[in-house]
Structure formats: structure tokens, C-alpha cells
Design an enzyme around this catalytic site. Sequence first.
Site, short mmCIF file in Angstrom:
data_model
loop_
_atom_site.label_atom_id
_atom_site.label_comp_id
_atom_site.label_asym_id
_atom_site.label_seq_id
_atom_site.Cartn_x
_atom_site.Cartn_y
_atom_site.Cartn_z
N ASP A 126 0.69 -1.35 -0.22
CA ASP A 126 -0.01 0.16 0.03
C ASP A 126 0.79 1.29 -0.08
OD1 ASP A 126 -2.50 1.37 0.06
OD2 ASP A 126 -2.35 1.71 2.12
N CYS A 181 -16.63 -8.39 -15.99
CA CYS A 181 -17.72 -7.62 -15.39
C CYS A 181 -18.92 -7.54 -16.23
CB CYS A 181 -17.00 -6.13 -15.12
SG CYS A 181 -16.19 -5.92 -13.52
N CYS A 184 -22.58 -5.57 -16.32
CA CYS A 184 -22.85 -5.34 -14.83
C CYS A 184 -22.39 -3.99 -14.53
CB CYS A 184 -22.23 -6.43 -14.08
SG CYS A 184 -22.87 -6.11 -12.26
N CYS A 187 -22.09 -2.17 -9.04
CA CYS A 187 -20.85 -1.35 -8.14
C CYS A 187 -21.01 0.31 -8.23
CB CYS A 187 -19.64 -2.01 -8.20
SG CYS A 187 -18.76 -1.66 -9.76
C1 B12 Z 1 -4.59 6.05 -3.65
C2 B12 Z 1 -5.33 4.96 -3.22
C3 B12 Z 1 -6.74 4.78 -2.80
C4 B12 Z 1 -7.60 6.13 -2.95
C5 B12 Z 1 -7.97 6.44 -4.38
C6 B12 Z 1 -8.62 5.19 -5.07
C7 B12 Z 1 -8.34 4.59 -6.53
N1 B12 Z 1 -9.42 4.02 -7.15
O1 B12 Z 1 -7.37 5.00 -7.28
C8 B12 Z 1 -8.80 6.06 -2.07
C9 B12 Z 1 -8.28 6.65 -0.73
C10 B12 Z 1 -10.11 6.60 -2.41
C11 B12 Z 1 -8.82 4.76 -1.84
C12 B12 Z 1 -9.94 3.81 -1.55
C13 B12 Z 1 -10.08 2.53 -1.36
N2 B12 Z 1 -8.70 1.84 -1.40
CO1 B12 Z 1 -7.07 2.17 -1.93
N3 B12 Z 1 -5.28 2.68 -2.57
C14 B12 Z 1 -4.73 3.36 -3.10
C15 B12 Z 1 -3.44 3.30 -3.53
C16 B12 Z 1 -2.20 3.98 -2.44
C17 B12 Z 1 -2.92 3.87 -5.16
C18 B12 Z 1 -3.91 3.51 -6.10
C19 B12 Z 1 -3.52 4.48 -7.38
O2 B12 Z 1 -2.50 4.50 -7.85
N4 B12 Z 1 -4.66 4.85 -7.86
C20 B12 Z 1 -4.40 5.84 -9.26
C21 B12 Z 1 -5.28 4.87 -10.06
C22 B12 Z 1 -5.44 5.41 -11.76
O3 B12 Z 1 -4.49 3.56 -10.31
P1 B12 Z 1 -4.96 2.00 -9.94
O4 B12 Z 1 -6.05 2.27 -8.93
O5 B12 Z 1 -3.73 1.24 -9.67
O6 B12 Z 1 -5.73 1.63 -11.41
C23 B12 Z 1 -5.00 0.99 -12.38
C24 B12 Z 1 -5.97 -0.01 -13.13
O7 B12 Z 1 -7.34 0.29 -13.04
C25 B12 Z 1 -5.59 0.03 -14.54
N5 B12 Z 1 -6.49 0.11 -15.45
C26 B12 Z 1 -7.35 1.11 -16.05
N6 B12 Z 1 -8.24 0.66 -17.02
C27 B12 Z 1 -8.08 -0.58 -17.02
C28 B12 Z 1 -8.39 -1.64 -18.11
C29 B12 Z 1 -7.92 -2.90 -18.01
C30 B12 Z 1 -8.51 -3.78 -18.87
C31 B12 Z 1 -6.96 -3.32 -17.14
C32 B12 Z 1 -6.29 -4.63 -16.97
C33 B12 Z 1 -6.31 -2.39 -16.13
C34 B12 Z 1 -6.79 -1.19 -16.28
O8 B12 Z 1 -4.96 1.36 -14.64
C35 B12 Z 1 -4.78 2.00 -13.42
C36 B12 Z 1 -3.30 2.48 -13.38
O9 B12 Z 1 -2.18 1.29 -13.68
C37 B12 Z 1 -3.40 1.67 -3.83
C38 B12 Z 1 -1.95 1.25 -3.30
C39 B12 Z 1 -0.95 0.98 -4.31
N7 B12 Z 1 0.40 1.46 -4.02
O10 B12 Z 1 -1.25 0.75 -5.59
C40 B12 Z 1 -4.60 1.27 -2.47
C41 B12 Z 1 -5.21 0.13 -2.89
C42 B12 Z 1 -5.67 0.30 -4.28
N8 B12 Z 1 -6.46 0.41 -2.12
C43 B12 Z 1 -7.20 -0.71 -1.66
C44 B12 Z 1 -8.31 -0.70 -1.08
C45 B12 Z 1 -8.51 -1.89 -0.24
C46 B12 Z 1 -9.15 0.37 -0.81
C47 B12 Z 1 -10.49 0.55 -0.41
C48 B12 Z 1 -11.47 -0.92 -0.88
C49 B12 Z 1 -10.51 0.70 1.24
C50 B12 Z 1 -11.93 1.10 1.86
N9 B12 Z 1 -12.56 0.17 1.99
O11 B12 Z 1 -12.19 2.21 1.68
C51 B12 Z 1 -11.06 1.69 -1.37
C52 B12 Z 1 -11.52 1.10 -2.77
C53 B12 Z 1 -11.79 2.30 -3.35
C54 B12 Z 1 -11.89 1.79 -4.97
N10 B12 Z 1 -12.90 1.20 -5.69
O12 B12 Z 1 -10.89 1.90 -5.53
C55 B12 Z 1 -6.42 -1.97 -2.06
C56 B12 Z 1 -7.36 -2.61 -3.31
C57 B12 Z 1 -7.08 -4.17 -3.29
C58 B12 Z 1 -7.84 -4.70 -4.36
N11 B12 Z 1 -8.23 -5.88 -4.31
O13 B12 Z 1 -8.13 -4.01 -5.39
C59 B12 Z 1 -4.89 -1.26 -2.55
C60 B12 Z 1 -4.23 -2.01 -3.61
C61 B12 Z 1 -3.93 -1.42 -1.22
C62 B12 Z 1 -3.54 -2.53 -0.81
N12 B12 Z 1 -2.13 -2.82 -1.11
O14 B12 Z 1 -4.39 -3.68 -0.60
N13 B12 Z 1 -7.49 3.93 -2.37
#
Ligand code: B12
Length: 206
Positions: A126, A181, A184, A187
Site C-alpha cells: 500500500d 464484469c 454489470c 458497483c
Molecule cells: C490512492 C489509493 C486509494 C484512493 C484512490 C482509489 C483509486 N481508485 O485510485 C482512495 C483513498 C479513494 C482509496 C480507497 C480504497 N482503497 Co485504496 N489505494 C490507493 C493506492 C495507494 C494507489 C492507487 C492508485 O494508484 N490509484 C490511481 C489509479 C489510476 O490507479 P489504480 O487504482 O492502480 O488503477 C489501475 C487500473 O485501473 C489500470 N486500468 C485502467 N483501466 C484498465 C483496464 C484494464 C482492462 C486493465 C487490465 C487495467 C486497467 O490502470 C490503473 C493504473 O495502473 C493503492 C496502493 C498502491 N500502491 O497501488 C491502494 C489500494 C488500491 N486500495 C485498496 C483498498 C482495499 C481500498 C478500499 C477498498 C478501502 C476502503 N474500504 O475504503 C477503497 C476502494 C476504492 C476503489 N474502489 O478504488 C487496495 C485494493 C485491493 C484490491 N483488491 O483491489 C490497494 C491495492 C492497497 C493494498 N495494498 O491492498 N485508495
Amino acid sequence: MIEIRRRAAALGFSATGIARLDRNPHAAQIDRWLADGHAGTMTYLHRQAEKRKDPRLIMPEARSAVVTLTNYYHRADLTPRSDVKARVAQYAWSSDYHDVLGARLEQLAAAIRETVPGSITRCYVDAGPVPERELAQLAGLGWIGKNMMLIHPEIGSFTFIGVVLTSAELDADLPFEADRCGTCRRCLDACPTRAFAGPRDLDARS
Ligand code: B12
């Protein structure tokens, strides 16, 4: 690597996969998400963007990522109750996962160094600039749902992701290519703060 998987299972991880380290195939999504302002006040995400877009920059010697999932689903009755004003997300119900998983990942890292002598490792859960969900999908652990969660086909989305970056050249798993997905969008519609600007696009300001 069967031995690394065996050791990970023995340590209590729910699932483990291996990804080769490369440029993030969805780097453009990070730029778009940040440019749209969807990171809100999390300014550190702007500072870390280059490393998330290319995780090889985090640790130049790293060749592979060993990615783990840990199930935190508590099987509780989640039916909304009118007498309850606020609810605490399940991920916060146990001891701080950064501490618990950090220590467990260090044990897995030791097992990797033992299996591949001379290799070096670095653990993340994280807190670092690691694109954790992206690496989990690449390591075959599940698909990225419309709510941006990594969804394992059997365990679901209530998982923590832990990553060990290593210089060891490990055999990678196949990425999880399917998007289960389909049409659907439950969410997106169920989100109480209407935080989704669209599929895989959470606006953290909402
Ligand atoms: C910042 C952050 C948050 C922020 C922003 C959330 C967000 N959606 O970005 C906030 C505070 C809101 C948050 C909330 C939560 N978080 Co958080 N968070 C993070 C953190 C530190 C960075 C995420 C990030 O870089 N976001 C920016 C977006 C652009 O990047 P991304 O989420 O990685 O998404 C990638 C994919 O979507 C991909 N992508 C886009 N389109 C497509 C299409 C396809 C086909 C594919 C394959 C990929 C793809 O591109 C993106 C960039 O690589 C990570 C830990 C980490 N170091 O990664 C934990 C993390 C994502 N969080 C986690 C959790 C558990 C949560 C919560 C459930 C906690 C809660 N109950 O409140 C919620 C869920 C919210 C949600 N639905 O995302 C877990 C998720 C585990 C999992 N099974 O997914 C992580 C991985 C932490 C961990 N080590 O477990 N979080």
C-alpha cells in the site's frame, strides 16, 4: 516457481502470482486520472506517477514482482440498519494490515532470497509507489473491475495486495485477460457517494 508459491501459502497468503516487471501497460490511465483531478488532495500520487507508470524505476535491479492477495472478508451481516448512522469498512476491522502483511511479506522475501541465492528483494504493501492492482492483474490474480478493484475469480475483491520486488528472474504467470464484469454496473450504481465518473474512474473528491 512452485517453491515460492508453497512458501507463500504456508505463510497464510490467500493467492500468489508472479509478473515480469515492465512499463505499466495502463500508464496513460494514470495521467488521465491525475489530469482530471481525481486524486483530490493526494498530491503524493502526482509525485509518484513516473514510478507507477514504470515500476522498474522503483528498484533498478528488479526483474520480477511476486504478488500476494490476503482475504479480509469477515462474512458479517451487511444488511443496512436504520439505527446505525455510520459503518466502518471491513478493511479496517482488523489490526493494521500494513504491519501484519509487512512482516509476512518480509518472511516471503527471505524465502525468495533462499530459493534464488544472491537475489535481492524489497517489500511493499500500500505505502510505496507500486502499481499494485496492475501487477496483480499481470500476475494472473484477477481482473480489474469497474469499481477499480482487483477481483479474484474465487476470493472476490475483499483482498489486500502485497508485493515483493526482486532481482530474481522468476517464471511469470499469464496475465488475467478476461473482463468478467460484462455489462454489470451494480458497483457503480450502489456507490453511496456517487464517486464513479465512469467505469474504472473513481473521483476521490466525491
Ligand atoms: C490512492 C489509493 C486509494 C484512493 C484512490 C482509489 C483509486 N481508485 O485510485 C482512495 C483513498 C479513494 C482509496 C480507497 C480504497 N482503497 Co485504496 N489505494 C490507493 C493506492 C495507494 C494507489 C492507487 C492508485 O494508484 N490509484 C490511481 C489509479 C489510476 O490507479 P489504480 O487504482 O492502480 O488503477 C489501475 C487500473 O485501473 C489500470 N486500468 C485502467 N483501466 C484498465 C483496464 C484494464 C482492462 C486493465 C487490465 C487495467 C486497467 O490502470 C490503473 C493504473 O495502473 C493503492 C496502493 C498502491 N500502491 O497501488 C491502494 C489500494 C488500491 N486500495 C485498496 C483498498 C482495499 C481500498 C478500499 C477498498 C478501502 C476502503 N474500504 O475504503 C477503497 C476502494 C476504492 C476503489 N474502489 O478504488 C487496495 C485494493 C485491493 C484490491 N483488491 O483491489 C490497494 C491495492 C492497497 C493494498 N495494498 O491492498 N485508495
